[in-house]
Design a protein around this motif. Structure first.
Motif, PDB file in Angstrom:
ATOM      1  N   LEU A   1     107.647  22.582 156.587  1.00 32.93           N
ATOM      2  CA  LEU A   1     108.884  23.370 156.661  1.00 32.93           C
ATOM      3  C   LEU A   1     108.750  24.640 157.511  1.00 32.93           C
ATOM      4  N   HIS A   2     109.877  25.078 158.056  1.00 32.25           N
ATOM      5  CA  HIS A   2     109.948  26.340 158.787  1.00 32.25           C
ATOM      6  C   HIS A   2     109.986  27.513 157.799  1.00 32.25           C
ATOM      7  N   THR A   3     109.634  28.689 158.314  1.00 33.04           N
ATOM      8  CA  THR A   3     109.688  29.894 157.481  1.00 33.04           C
ATOM      9  C   THR A   3     110.436  31.002 158.204  1.00 33.04           C
ATOM     10  N   LEU A   4     111.433  31.536 157.546  1.00 30.05           N
ATOM     11  CA  LEU A   4     112.108  32.730 158.047  1.00 30.05           C
ATOM     12  C   LEU A   4     111.344  33.948 157.537  1.00 30.05           C
TER      13      LEU A   4
ATOM     14  N   LEU B   1     100.370  19.960 170.875  1.00 26.86           N
ATOM     15  CA  LEU B   1      99.173  20.233 170.095  1.00 26.86           C
ATOM     16  C   LEU B   1      99.462  20.123 168.603  1.00 26.86           C
ATOM     17  N   GLU B   2     100.538  20.756 168.181  1.00 28.19           N
ATOM     18  CA  GLU B   2     100.800  20.803 166.748  1.00 28.19           C
ATOM     19  C   GLU B   2     101.577  19.594 166.258  1.00 28.19           C
ATOM     20  N   HIS B   3     102.461  19.107 167.078  1.00 32.65           N
ATOM     21  CA  HIS B   3     103.373  18.069 166.594  1.00 32.65           C
ATOM     22  C   HIS B   3     102.959  16.683 167.050  1.00 32.65           C
TER      23      HIS B   3
ATOM     24  N   ALA C   1     122.698  32.529 159.020  1.00 31.32           N
ATOM     25  CA  ALA C   1     122.982  32.633 160.453  1.00 31.32           C
ATOM     26  C   ALA C   1     121.749  32.318 161.304  1.00 31.32           C
ATOM     27  N   ILE C   2     120.581  32.349 160.682  1.00 32.25           N
ATOM     28  CA  ILE C   2     119.352  32.042 161.410  1.00 32.25           C
ATOM     29  C   ILE C   2     119.401  30.613 161.984  1.00 32.25           C
ATOM     30  N   GLY C   3     120.270  29.779 161.423  1.00 34.59           N
ATOM     31  CA  GLY C   3     120.467  28.437 161.975  1.00 34.59           C
ATOM     32  C   GLY C   3     120.811  28.465 163.467  1.00 34.59           C
ATOM     33  N   ALA C   4     121.334  29.584 163.942  1.00 33.92           N
ATOM     34  CA  ALA C   4     121.701  29.715 165.353  1.00 33.92           C
ATOM     35  C   ALA C   4     120.499  29.610 166.287  1.00 33.92           C
ATOM     36  N   CYS C   5     119.279  29.722 165.752  1.00 42.78           N
ATOM     37  CA  CYS C   5     118.100  29.568 166.602  1.00 42.78           C
ATOM     38  C   CYS C   5     117.924  28.108 167.010  1.00 42.78           C
ATOM     39  N   GLY C   6     118.618  27.199 166.333  1.00 41.06           N
ATOM     40  CA  GLY C   6     118.576  25.803 166.731  1.00 41.06           C
ATOM     41  C   GLY C   6     117.833  24.902 165.760  1.00 41.06           C
ATOM     42  N   LEU C   7     117.183  25.482 164.774  1.00 42.28           N
ATOM     43  CA  LEU C   7     116.480  24.681 163.764  1.00 42.28           C
ATOM     44  C   LEU C   7     117.404  24.434 162.579  1.00 42.28           C
ATOM     45  N   GLN C   8     117.367  23.213 162.062  1.00 42.28           N
ATOM     46  CA  GLN C   8     118.216  22.878 160.922  1.00 42.28           C
ATOM     47  C   GLN C   8     117.833  23.675 159.678  1.00 42.28           C
ATOM     48  N   LEU C   9     118.822  24.260 159.047  1.00 45.57           N
ATOM     49  CA  LEU C   9     118.561  25.038 157.831  1.00 45.57           C
ATOM     50  C   LEU C   9     117.941  24.196 156.723  1.00 45.57           C
ATOM     51  N   TYR C  10     118.247  22.900 156.716  1.00 44.52           N
ATOM     52  CA  TYR C  10     117.674  21.973 155.732  1.00 44.52           C
ATOM     53  C   TYR C  10     116.149  22.017 155.684  1.00 44.52           C
ATOM     54  N   ASN C  11     115.568  22.307 156.846  1.00 44.38           N
ATOM     55  CA  ASN C  11     114.115  22.226 156.930  1.00 44.38           C
ATOM     56  C   ASN C  11     113.413  23.578 156.853  1.00 44.38           C
ATOM     57  N   PHE C  12     114.116  24.558 156.307  1.00 45.95           N
ATOM     58  CA  PHE C  12     113.484  25.848 156.034  1.00 45.95           C
ATOM     59  C   PHE C  12     112.976  25.842 154.597  1.00 45.95           C
ATOM     60  N   GLY C  13     111.766  26.336 154.415  1.00 43.91           N
ATOM     61  CA  GLY C  13     111.260  26.552 153.060  1.00 43.91           C
ATOM     62  C   GLY C  13     111.645  27.943 152.601  1.00 43.91           C
ATOM     63  N   GLN C  14     110.860  28.483 151.692  1.00 42.34           N
ATOM     64  CA  GLN C  14     111.140  29.820 151.164  1.00 42.34           C
ATOM     65  C   GLN C  14     111.053  30.876 152.264  1.00 42.34           C
ATOM     66  N   THR C  15     111.848  31.914 152.094  1.00 42.78           N
ATOM     67  CA  THR C  15     111.881  33.039 153.021  1.00 42.78           C
ATOM     68  C   THR C  15     110.830  34.058 152.591  1.00 42.78           C
ATOM     69  N   VAL C  16     110.173  34.692 153.555  1.00 39.68           N
ATOM     70  CA  VAL C  16     109.194  35.721 153.190  1.00 39.68           C
ATOM     71  C   VAL C  16     109.548  37.049 153.858  1.00 39.68           C
ATOM     72  N   SER C  17     108.943  38.106 153.349  1.00 42.46           N
ATOM     73  CA  SER C  17     109.146  39.445 153.914  1.00 42.46           C
ATOM     74  C   SER C  17     107.839  39.948 154.492  1.00 42.46           C
TER      75      SER C  17
ATOM     76  N   LEU D   1     107.698  27.894 163.038  1.00 40.11           N
ATOM     77  CA  LEU D   1     108.060  26.486 162.979  1.00 40.11           C
ATOM     78  C   LEU D   1     107.146  25.687 162.046  1.00 40.11           C
ATOM     79  N   GLY D   2     107.744  24.700 161.409  1.00 39.32           N
ATOM     80  CA  GLY D   2     106.986  23.705 160.653  1.00 39.32           C
ATOM     81  C   GLY D   2     106.995  22.411 161.442  1.00 39.32           C
ATOM     82  N   LYS D   3     106.375  21.395 160.879  1.00 41.14           N
ATOM     83  CA  LYS D   3     106.275  20.135 161.627  1.00 41.14           C
ATOM     84  C   LYS D   3     107.558  19.323 161.636  1.00 41.14           C
ATOM     85  N   ARG D   4     108.392  19.548 160.636  1.00 37.98           N
ATOM     86  CA  ARG D   4     109.620  18.744 160.557  1.00 37.98           C
ATOM     87  C   ARG D   4     110.638  19.255 161.541  1.00 37.98           C
ATOM     88  N   VAL D   5     110.522  18.784 162.741  1.00 40.40           N
ATOM     89  CA  VAL D   5     111.441  19.258 163.756  1.00 40.40           C
ATOM     90  C   VAL D   5     111.833  18.061 164.612  1.00 40.40           C
ATOM     91  N   HIS D   6     113.088  17.996 164.943  1.00 40.90           N
ATOM     92  CA  HIS D   6     113.635  16.869 165.677  1.00 40.90           C
ATOM     93  C   HIS D   6     113.581  17.202 167.166  1.00 40.90           C
TER      94      HIS D   6
END
Lengths: 286, 286
Positions: free
Chosen positions: A157-160, A279-281, A116-132, A251-256
């Motif tokens: 990649l993005h990180t949740l 700055l970052e992208h 459901a985190i996809g609702a933030c607007g970032l593609q789930l495809y571009n998420f890496g591993q999830t951390v706690s 956020l990671g760099k792979r963002v549209h």
């Protein structure tokens, strides 16, 4: 049959129609209540299901799983899990035990923060591993999340980041005296998470991210008053996203650009957001 | 209000109770029908909802989004998506357009392959980025998945591979003649996916994986006859997992022995599974 039933993210009506039919017919209904919380209480669930709900805390699931599974070979037992049964915790040990006892099981899936985190607007495809992220104490500042975020960010990649929940926590004194007295529940906020992330970056200095790295704070995802706040980690370390539960996406760099357009209205400060993005992208924000 | 409603993975009862209530009260109900498929047909959905369901194909969503959004400022419109609305496709363009038109929207989340894949027994925490595999043709063999899998595997992470679906596909001849005649739908199988992966490894030779790398083939996830088959890529390239939809998970090194215990019963051949596990993970399988 043992049914693992996902409850979704927010309230009693987030169960699926199939899940509700199953809960209504089960002989016993357990609610796993230690890895996540639903935003409503047990009484409301019981009223909605028309069944008694037995709270299964960590102790019970880990040491009395046979109690939960008792009779499930011949009758139906439901084990309810907030989110999806295979979300943050897989309950593999409970299922392995069910297999040993030759008890069949079935899963009724549901939304979890992991999709459901996809609702933030970032593609789930571009998420890496999830951390706690756990609450730091004076002597315990586990930072394994840092290397994992770096692995994700190194390839764009993005990180949740899932934030700590403390329920049924004992004070050291109560634990030492064997008193079953529990502290009030605590839920980590986006601001606390961002602060801890910045502290660890300062300590390690490997530039996994920086105070100007963009992130999205998320609260009460899936509920009617869910909230997204975008900003730099520095900004988020001072943001107030209201009541729990909170999560954070780095956020990671792979963002549209379409994704950035979608996220921009969530910015604490649009100018700062655009500046951090450039700055970052290395691209001029539209 | 525009409601984006996730339908979950398998049949009409996988919608949430909240989602069903919304669908029943909406003035118009669209079903997004080009990025995924539900395992049941439209008539069954219409009967269950007691509403007409309008199929929204890619053409419609991409070029006639205003038609979908028409009147949604004053009345309720539902846009149904198999899985979760923010799963594999985010529909960001539809939502950006809704924002432009000042149409409020709400999401009713549900399970998608992106989180339900946890049912294979591997912790979602240890999945890297998700990749897509398309049907190769004689002249078109897109292999961007390869580098992404390598990125995941280099740090020990699992990879979920989503397999191609061809619906409403035109033959070159029909396309050239402008005839709206469509080929029968095609769904990639686990075996085809594994074959294509091995072909590309042979071409590139960068050892992202090998014929003895362990993977899990998954079919009809979330349905009563879902199936998991574990084996080497070589074995899976010859496996038959029955009717669609299929997906594949390529294992990374970060795997706990409990997870392997959970997966082992899915093995095509337990001895070969243990051998492959020892080879790659350097541990003796229990």
């Amino acid at each position: 049959m043992l049914y693992l039933v996902g409850l979704g993210l927010s309230n009693e009506k987030d169960i699926t129609v199939a899940g509700l039919e199953i809960v209504k017919k089960c002989a016993r209904v357990y609610l796993e209540a230690y890895t996540s919380i639903l935003m409503i209480d047990k009484a409301k669930l019981e009223e909605f299901y028309g069944r008694e709900v037995i709270i299964a805390d960590r102790e019970m699931v880990e040491s009395s799983s046979d109690e939960i599974l008792s009779g499930a070979g011949s009758t139906d037992v439901a084990f309810l899990v907030v989110g999806d049964p295979f979300g943050a915790t897989t309950h593999t040990d409970l299922l392995l035990r069910a297999r040993e006892l030759a008890i069949p099981f079935r899963t009724i899936h549901n939304a979890s923060i992991m999709n459901a985190i996809g609702a933030c607007g970032l593609q789930l495809y571009n998420f890496g591993q999830t951390v706690s992220m756990v609450f730091f104490t004076e002597n315990w500042r586990p930072a394994s999340f840092y290397d994992r975020i770096k692995e994700n960010r190194d390839v764009g990649l993005h990180t949740l980041v899932l934030l700590d929940i403390k329920v049924k926590e004992q004070s050291l004194e109560n634990m030492a005296r064997g008193r079953r007295v529990y502290e009030p529940p605590r839920y980590m906020t986006v601001a606390q998470c961002a602060q801890q992330m910045l502290e660890i970056e300062e300590e390690k200095g490997e530039a996994a991210y920086s105070p100007t790295t963009l992130a999205i704070g998320v609260s009460r995802l899936g509920s009617e008053d869910q909230q997204f706040v975008a900003g730099t980690l520095k900004q988020l370390s001072e943001a107030d996203l209201g009541p729990p539960l909170h999560s954070l996406v780095l956020l990671g760099k792979r963002v549209h650009e379409l994704e950035i357009d979608y996220i921009r209205p969530f910015a604490v400060d649009v100018e700062e957001f655009n500046r951090a993005y450039e700055l970052e992208h290395g691209k001029k924000a539209a």
